[in-house]
Scaffold this active site. Structure first.
Site, PDB file in Angstrom:
ATOM      1  N   ASP A  12      38.590  20.680  37.823  1.00 47.93           N
ATOM      2  CA  ASP A  12      39.406  20.782  39.041  1.00 47.93           C
ATOM      3  C   ASP A  12      39.376  19.519  39.893  1.00 47.93           C
ATOM      4  O   ASP A  12      39.489  19.578  41.117  1.00 47.93           O
ATOM      5  CB  ASP A  12      38.973  21.994  39.885  1.00 47.93           C
ATOM      6  CG  ASP A  12      39.068  23.283  39.112  1.00 47.93           C
ATOM      7  OD1 ASP A  12      39.968  23.392  38.259  1.00 47.93           O
ATOM      8  OD2 ASP A  12      38.237  24.181  39.343  1.00 47.93           O
ATOM      9  N   LYS A  15      43.242  16.572  37.930  1.00 46.31           N
ATOM     10  CA  LYS A  15      43.802  15.928  36.732  1.00 46.31           C
ATOM     11  C   LYS A  15      45.312  16.123  36.639  1.00 46.31           C
ATOM     12  O   LYS A  15      46.056  15.192  36.326  1.00 46.31           O
ATOM     13  CB  LYS A  15      43.121  16.502  35.466  1.00 46.31           C
ATOM     14  CG  LYS A  15      41.616  16.240  35.439  1.00 46.31           C
ATOM     15  CD  LYS A  15      40.953  16.908  34.244  1.00 46.31           C
ATOM     16  CE  LYS A  15      40.881  18.418  34.317  1.00 46.31           C
ATOM     17  NZ  LYS A  15      40.050  18.964  35.391  1.00 46.31           N
ATOM     18  N   GLY A  39      43.518  25.060  34.671  1.00 48.37           N
ATOM     19  CA  GLY A  39      44.576  25.299  35.648  1.00 48.37           C
ATOM     20  C   GLY A  39      44.853  23.970  36.310  1.00 48.37           C
ATOM     21  O   GLY A  39      44.050  23.502  37.112  1.00 48.37           O
ATOM     22  N   HIS A  40      45.944  23.319  35.922  1.00 49.44           N
ATOM     23  CA  HIS A  40      46.264  21.985  36.445  1.00 49.44           C
ATOM     24  C   HIS A  40      47.438  22.111  37.414  1.00 49.44           C
ATOM     25  O   HIS A  40      48.544  22.474  37.018  1.00 49.44           O
ATOM     26  CB  HIS A  40      46.582  21.030  35.295  1.00 49.44           C
ATOM     27  CG  HIS A  40      45.401  20.779  34.400  1.00 49.44           C
ATOM     28  ND1 HIS A  40      45.437  19.961  33.305  1.00 49.44           N
ATOM     29  CD2 HIS A  40      44.124  21.238  34.474  1.00 49.44           C
ATOM     30  CE1 HIS A  40      44.233  19.929  32.732  1.00 49.44           C
ATOM     31  NE2 HIS A  40      43.427  20.711  33.424  1.00 49.44           N
ATOM     32  N   GLN A 221      39.036  20.810  31.933  1.00 48.70           N
ATOM     33  CA  GLN A 221      37.662  21.014  32.419  1.00 48.70           C
ATOM     34  C   GLN A 221      37.101  19.667  32.897  1.00 48.70           C
ATOM     35  O   GLN A 221      37.869  18.815  33.308  1.00 48.70           O
ATOM     36  CB  GLN A 221      36.771  21.653  31.337  1.00 48.70           C
ATOM     37  CG  GLN A 221      37.110  23.108  31.028  1.00 48.70           C
ATOM     38  CD  GLN A 221      38.310  23.280  30.139  1.00 48.70           C
ATOM     39  OE1 GLN A 221      38.352  22.755  29.039  1.00 48.70           O
ATOM     40  NE2 GLN A 221      39.299  24.039  30.582  1.00 48.70           N
TER      41      GLN A 221
HETATM   42  P1  GDP Z   1      42.766  20.035  37.799  1.00 49.96           P
HETATM   43  O1  GDP Z   1      42.320  21.260  37.105  1.00 49.96           O
HETATM   44  O2  GDP Z   1      41.825  18.890  37.613  1.00 49.96           O
HETATM   45  O3  GDP Z   1      44.185  19.645  37.488  1.00 49.96           O
HETATM   46  O4  GDP Z   1      42.708  20.365  39.360  1.00 49.96           O
HETATM   47  P2  GDP Z   1      43.228  21.718  40.061  1.00 49.96           P
HETATM   48  O5  GDP Z   1      44.705  21.699  40.079  1.00 49.96           O
HETATM   49  O6  GDP Z   1      42.561  22.907  39.474  1.00 49.96           O
HETATM   50  O7  GDP Z   1      42.598  21.558  41.504  1.00 49.96           O
HETATM   51  C1  GDP Z   1      42.888  20.468  42.309  1.00 49.96           C
HETATM   52  C2  GDP Z   1      43.461  20.990  43.618  1.00 49.96           C
HETATM   53  O8  GDP Z   1      43.427  19.951  44.573  1.00 49.96           O
HETATM   54  C3  GDP Z   1      44.914  21.406  43.513  1.00 49.96           C
HETATM   55  O9  GDP Z   1      45.142  22.463  44.399  1.00 49.96           O
HETATM   56  C4  GDP Z   1      45.671  20.163  43.957  1.00 49.96           C
HETATM   57  O10 GDP Z   1      46.942  20.463  44.513  1.00 49.96           O
HETATM   58  C5  GDP Z   1      44.744  19.622  45.007  1.00 49.96           C
HETATM   59  N1  GDP Z   1      44.737  18.161  45.155  1.00 49.96           N
HETATM   60  C6  GDP Z   1      44.827  17.216  44.180  1.00 49.96           C
HETATM   61  N2  GDP Z   1      44.683  15.981  44.723  1.00 49.96           N
HETATM   62  C7  GDP Z   1      44.502  16.173  46.051  1.00 49.96           C
HETATM   63  C8  GDP Z   1      44.274  15.279  47.148  1.00 49.96           C
HETATM   64  O11 GDP Z   1      44.173  14.066  47.006  1.00 49.96           O
HETATM   65  N3  GDP Z   1      44.115  15.840  48.379  1.00 49.96           N
HETATM   66  C9  GDP Z   1      44.185  17.185  48.583  1.00 49.96           C
HETATM   67  N4  GDP Z   1      44.024  17.646  49.820  1.00 49.96           N
HETATM   68  N5  GDP Z   1      44.397  18.054  47.570  1.00 49.96           N
HETATM   69  C10 GDP Z   1      44.540  17.543  46.329  1.00 49.96           C
HETATM   70  P1  IMO Z   2      40.403  22.621  34.683  1.00 51.00           P
HETATM   71  O1  IMO Z   2      41.047  22.013  33.453  1.00 51.00           O
HETATM   72  C1  IMO Z   2      36.857  24.398  36.450  1.00 51.00           C
HETATM   73  C2  IMO Z   2      34.355  26.864  33.846  1.00 51.00           C
HETATM   74  C3  IMO Z   2      34.311  28.350  34.119  1.00 51.00           C
HETATM   75  C4  IMO Z   2      32.915  28.662  33.621  1.00 51.00           C
HETATM   76  C5  IMO Z   2      32.755  27.749  32.419  1.00 51.00           C
HETATM   77  C6  IMO Z   2      33.068  28.405  31.085  1.00 51.00           C
HETATM   78  O2  IMO Z   2      41.344  23.338  35.572  1.00 51.00           O
HETATM   79  O3  IMO Z   2      39.555  21.603  35.374  1.00 51.00           O
HETATM   80  P2  IMO Z   2      35.275  29.229  29.873  1.00 51.00           P
HETATM   81  O4  IMO Z   2      36.385  30.100  30.324  1.00 51.00           O
HETATM   82  O5  IMO Z   2      35.705  27.852  29.486  1.00 51.00           O
HETATM   83  O6  IMO Z   2      34.423  29.850  28.822  1.00 51.00           O
HETATM   84  O7  IMO Z   2      34.308  29.068  31.166  1.00 51.00           O
HETATM   85  O8  IMO Z   2      33.651  26.675  32.629  1.00 51.00           O
HETATM   86  N1  IMO Z   2      35.709  26.316  33.656  1.00 51.00           N
HETATM   87  C7  IMO Z   2      36.351  25.560  34.556  1.00 51.00           C
HETATM   88  N2  IMO Z   2      35.988  25.184  35.802  1.00 51.00           N
HETATM   89  N3  IMO Z   2      38.013  23.957  35.921  1.00 51.00           N
HETATM   90  C8  IMO Z   2      38.376  24.299  34.671  1.00 51.00           C
HETATM   91  O9  IMO Z   2      39.462  23.771  34.052  1.00 51.00           O
HETATM   92  C9  IMO Z   2      37.555  25.177  33.942  1.00 51.00           C
HETATM   93  N4  IMO Z   2      37.615  25.738  32.710  1.00 51.00           N
HETATM   94  C10 IMO Z   2      36.482  26.419  32.546  1.00 51.00           C
HETATM   95  O10 IMO Z   2      34.463  28.623  35.489  1.00 51.00           O
HETATM   96  O11 IMO Z   2      31.958  28.278  34.584  1.00 51.00           O
HETATM   97 MG    MG Z   3      41.878  23.264  37.519  1.00 53.22          MG
END
Ligand code: GDP
Ligand code: IMO
Ligand code: MG
Length: 421
Positions: A12, A15, A39-40, A221
Site C-alpha cells: 500500500d 504503487k 488493491g492498487h 504487496q
Molecule cells: P498500492 O497498493 O501500493 O497501490 O497503494 P493503495 O492504493 O493500496 O494505497 C495507497 C493510498 O494512498 C491510496 O488511497 C492512494 O489514493 C493514496 N495515495 C497515494 N499517493 C498519495 C499521496 O502522495 N498523498 C496522499 N495523501 N495519498 C496518496
Molecule cells: P498491495 O499490492 C498490504 C497482507 C495481508 C496479510 C498478508 C498475507 O495493495 O500493496 P495474503 O492475502 O497475501 O495471504 O495476506 O499480506 N497483504 C497486503 N497488505 N497491501 C497488499 O497489497 C497486500 N496483500 C497482502 O494483509 O497480512
Molecule cells: Mg494496496
C-alpha cells in the site's frame, strides 16, 4: 530493458498511483506476482478505481497490460474487475494479455484460506482471504491448475480432482463446505477468460523487448511481505522483491534496468505481524486519519507508525533499488516532530541490520527526530518550493539509504508528483 517498480514496506505504498503516472513512459505494464490480494488505487479524471489483478497501465491508450505467469488469478474476480473497467475504458480487452502459465485461484482455495486462518486463531496472518496462500501452495506442490488448463478439454476432470483434494483438507479442518454453489459462477468466468488474449508471455515479452518496447514490471504487496525475506510467517506467498520479476515474467536478470522502490514518508501495515515502529497512540491514530489508512481491498484499518530506515535499507539492498519514490509526504504536513528509525535495540544490542526474526526479538527502535515543516507539501508544485526542513528530511533518507529520491508524491491525484530527477 525491463524496469521494475515495487513496494519497499508492507504494501500500500501507492504503487498504483505511481505506475499510472509512469505508464506514459512505457509501452507495456506487466504484473509479476500476487493476485487479487492487491488493491492498487488510481484517481483518473477524479474517479477512484481500485485495481486488483489488472496492471495499472490500463488507463493509457498506448499501453499494453500483461498479467504474468507469477500472478495467481481468480477468474470470477478478474471478470468483475474487467466489468468495472469497461465503461471507463471500452478498449481494455484489446490491451490486456494473460500468461498461459499463470495459476488459477479456485473457490475452494478461498475456503482453505479462511479455514487455515480460523485454525490459527490468535496467530492468524490476517490474510486478505482471497485464496492466495492455498493457490501458491498448489503451485509449488505441483497440483495447481493454470490458465492454459482452461483451454484443455480435460479442464473439468482436472478441476474435480483438485477440488476433491481440497474437500479432504477442509474436512481435516472440521469443515463441510457446500462448494457446488460456487461452481457455476466459476465455470462461467473461466469460459469468459477463454475469450481473452492468452499468450506465452515469456516469448511475447521477449519479442516486444527486442522490438524496442519499454516495459515496466509492476509489483504487488511490499518487500517486507516477501515469502523469503519478509517478516515470516506474517508474509504473503510470493516473491515481492525484484528477483520475483525474473520468475514471474520469464525474463533474464540481464534485462532488468531501473528498479524503482516506493516508500511512504511514514509506514503502515495491514494484517498481523511485527512492526517495530508502530505507534499505538494518538500520533498513530492521526496518521491513520490524515493518511486515510484503510485497506483498499478489505477496508481494514491499517496500522501506522514512523518510517523505518533499518527495514528500508534492507529492502533497498534486496532489490538493488536504483531510484526511490516517496509517497504521502503531504500526510506529514501537520506533524511536529517527525521521526525516523535509524537503528534497533534488539534484545538490548544496537543494530542497523534487520534481525532474523522480528517476531521473537525484543525490538525497540532508535529514532532520529526532525522538526515539522511550516508550509504544506501538498501546496508545492515543485521540489524547490518545498520547505528546507522537508528537504533535510529527504536528504537524510537518501544518505541513509544511499539511493536518490526521483519522485515525491504529495496527493492522491495523478499529477500530484514532485519530480526530482
Ligand atoms: P498500492 O497498493 O501500493 O497501490 O497503494 P493503495 O492504493 O493500496 O494505497 C495507497 C493510498 O494512498 C491510496 O488511497 C492512494 O489514493 C493514496 N495515495 C497515494 N499517493 C498519495 C499521496 O502522495 N498523498 C496522499 N495523501 N495519498 C496518496
Ligand atoms: P498491495 O499490492 C498490504 C497482507 C495481508 C496479510 C498478508 C498475507 O495493495 O500493496 P495474503 O492475502 O497475501 O495471504 O495476506 O499480506 N497483504 C497486503 N497488505 N497491501 C497488499 O497489497 C497486500 N496483500 C497482502 O494483509 O497480512
Ligand atoms: Mg494496496
Amino acid at each position: 530493458m525491463i524496469d521494475v517498480l515495487l513496494g519497499l514496506q508492507w504494501g500500500d505504498e501507492g504503487k498504483g498511483k505511481i505506475v499510472d503516472y509512469l505508464a506514459r513512459q512505457y509501452d507495456i505494464i506487466a504484473r509479476f506476482q500476487g493476485g487479487p490480494n492487491a488493491g492498487h488505487t488510481l484517481y483518473v479524471d477524479g474517479v477512484k478505481v481500485v485495481l486488483r489483478t489488472i496492471p495499472s497501465g490500463v488507463f493509457h491508450d498506448h499501453c499494453l497490460n500483461l498479467i504474468g505467469n507469477g500472478v495467481v488469478i481468480d477468474p470470477v474476480s478478474l471478470q468483475q474487475e474487467i466489468a468495472q473497467l469497461l465503461p471507463l475504458r471500452p478498449d481494455v480487452l484489446s490491451r490486456l494479455f494473460i500468461a498461459h502459465r499463470a495459476h488459477l485461484i479456485l473457490p475452494t482455495h478461498r475456503a482453505l484460506d479462511a479455514a487455515s486462518e480460523a485454525a490459527k486463531g490468535a496467530e492468524k496472518i490476517g490474510s486478505t482471504l482471497k485464496g492466495i496462500g492455498p493457490a501458491y501452495m498448489d503451485k509449488t506442490g505441483r497440483n495447481g491448475l493454470r490458465i492454459g488448463d482452461i483451454l484443455s478439454k480435460d479442464f473439468r476432470k482436472k478441476y474435480d480432482k483438485l477440488v476433491q483434494k481440497h474437500i479432504q483438507i477442509l474436512r481435516q479442518y472440521g469443515q463441510e463446505i457446500d462448494w457446488q454453489q460456487w461452481e457455476q459462477p466459476f465455470f462461467e468466468a473461466c469460459e469468459y477468460l477463454r475469450s481473452l488474449q492468452i499468450v506465452n508471455s515469456e516469448y511475447w515479452l521477449d519479442k516486444h523487448v527486442k522490438a524496442g518496447k519499454r516495459v515496466l514490471a509492476e509489483g504487488a504487496q511490499g518487500s517486507m511481505l516477501d515469502i523469503d525475506y519478509g517478516t515470516y510467517p506474517f508474509v504473503t506467498s510470493s516473491n515481492t522483491i525484484a528477483a520475483g520479476v525474473c520468475n514471474g515474467l520469464g525474463v533474464p536478470p540481464s534485462r532488468i534496468g531501473e528498479v524503482y522502490g516506493i516508500t511512504k514518508a511514514y509506514c503502515t501495515r495491514v494484517g498481523s505481524g511485527p512492526f517495530p515502529t508502530e505507534l499505538d497512540d494518538e500520533v498513530g491514530e492521526q496518521l491513520r486519519k490524515t493518511g486515510n489508512e484503510f485497506g483498499a481491498v478489505t477496508g481494514r484499518s491499517r496500522r501506522c507508525g514512523w518510517i523505518d530506515l533499518v527495514a528500508l535499507r534492507y529492502t533497498v539492498m534486496l532489490s538493488g533499488v536504483t531510484k526511490l519514490i516517496m509517497t504521502k509526504a503531504d500526510v506529514l504536513d501537520n506533524f511536529n516532530p517527525i521521526k525516523a528509525a535509524t537503528a534497533y535495540l534488539a534484545d538490548g544490542h544496537e543494530t542497523n541490520e534487520l534481525p532474523y526474526d522480528l517476531c521473537d526479538a525484543n525490538i525497540v527502535p532508535v529514532y532520529k527526530t526532525f522538526p515539522g515543516w511550516d508550509k504544506p507539501i501538498s501546496s508545492c508544485a515543485t521540489y524547490d518550493e518545498t520547505p528546507q526542513v522537508f528537504r533535510d528530511y529527504c536528504s537524510f533518507v537518501e544518505t541513509y539509504l544511499e539511493t536518490k529520491i526521483a519522485y515525491i508524491s504529495n496527493g492522491t491525484g495523478r499529477d500530484q508528483l514532485l519530480i526530482i530527477s
